[in-house]
Design an enzyme around this catalytic site. Structure first.
Site, mmCIF file in Angstrom:
data_model
loop_
_atom_site.group_PDB
_atom_site.id
_atom_site.type_symbol
_atom_site.label_atom_id
_atom_site.label_comp_id
_atom_site.label_asym_id
_atom_site.label_seq_id
_atom_site.Cartn_x
_atom_site.Cartn_y
_atom_site.Cartn_z
ATOM 1 N N HIS A 1 0.836 -1.199 0.000
ATOM 2 C CA HIS A 1 0.000 0.000 0.000
ATOM 3 C C HIS A 1 0.879 1.260 0.000
ATOM 4 O O HIS A 1 0.595 2.225 -0.722
ATOM 5 C CB HIS A 1 -0.928 -0.011 1.217
ATOM 6 N N ASP B 1 2.352 1.749 -3.446
ATOM 7 C CA ASP B 1 1.305 2.217 -4.349
ATOM 8 C C ASP B 1 1.018 3.700 -4.116
ATOM 9 O O ASP B 1 0.933 4.483 -5.067
ATOM 10 C CB ASP B 1 0.039 1.385 -4.142
#
Length: 112
Positions: free
Chosen positions: A80, A83
């Site tokens: 995460h 990203d």
């Protein structure tokens, strides 16, 4: 040497935090540019860049460890974080472009 899952997760949290702050600053920069406040827009995009640089530094530390032979267990928070880092880097690039666009539009409107 192996980086622990906790260490990797902490870097992931740092990436999310710094990149999240950068994203917020970039969006506010777009709002300022749309309103015609280009000084504020440029100030905010520079803050976004500083925040993303901090995130990138966190990422680089892990990459250096891995390049040095450390084993890494990928955690979801790290994915995460990666990203968020990459999408925010793109947003900052696009924000710089859009600030210039808004400025050009304002200049053209003022010529009329």
């Amino acid at each position: 040497m192996m980086a622990t899952k906790e260490e990797i997760s902490m870097v992931g949290f740092a990436l999310v935090a710094y990149a999240g702050d950068a994203r917020t600053a970039a969006v506010h920069a777009l709002d300022a540019a749309e309103a015609g406040d280009f000084d504020k827009a440029n100030e905010l995009v520079e803050k976004a860049q500083q925040d993303i640089n901090e995130a990138h530094n966190q990422q680089t530390q892990l990459l250096s460890q891995e390049a040095g032979g450390a084993e890494m267990d990928v955690t979801f928070i790290m994915v995460h974080g990666q990203d968020t880092l990459m999408t925010t880097m793109l947003l900052i690039d696009e924000t710089r472009y859009m600030i210039r666009m808004f400025k050009r539009i304002k200049e053209l409107e003022n010529k009329q």
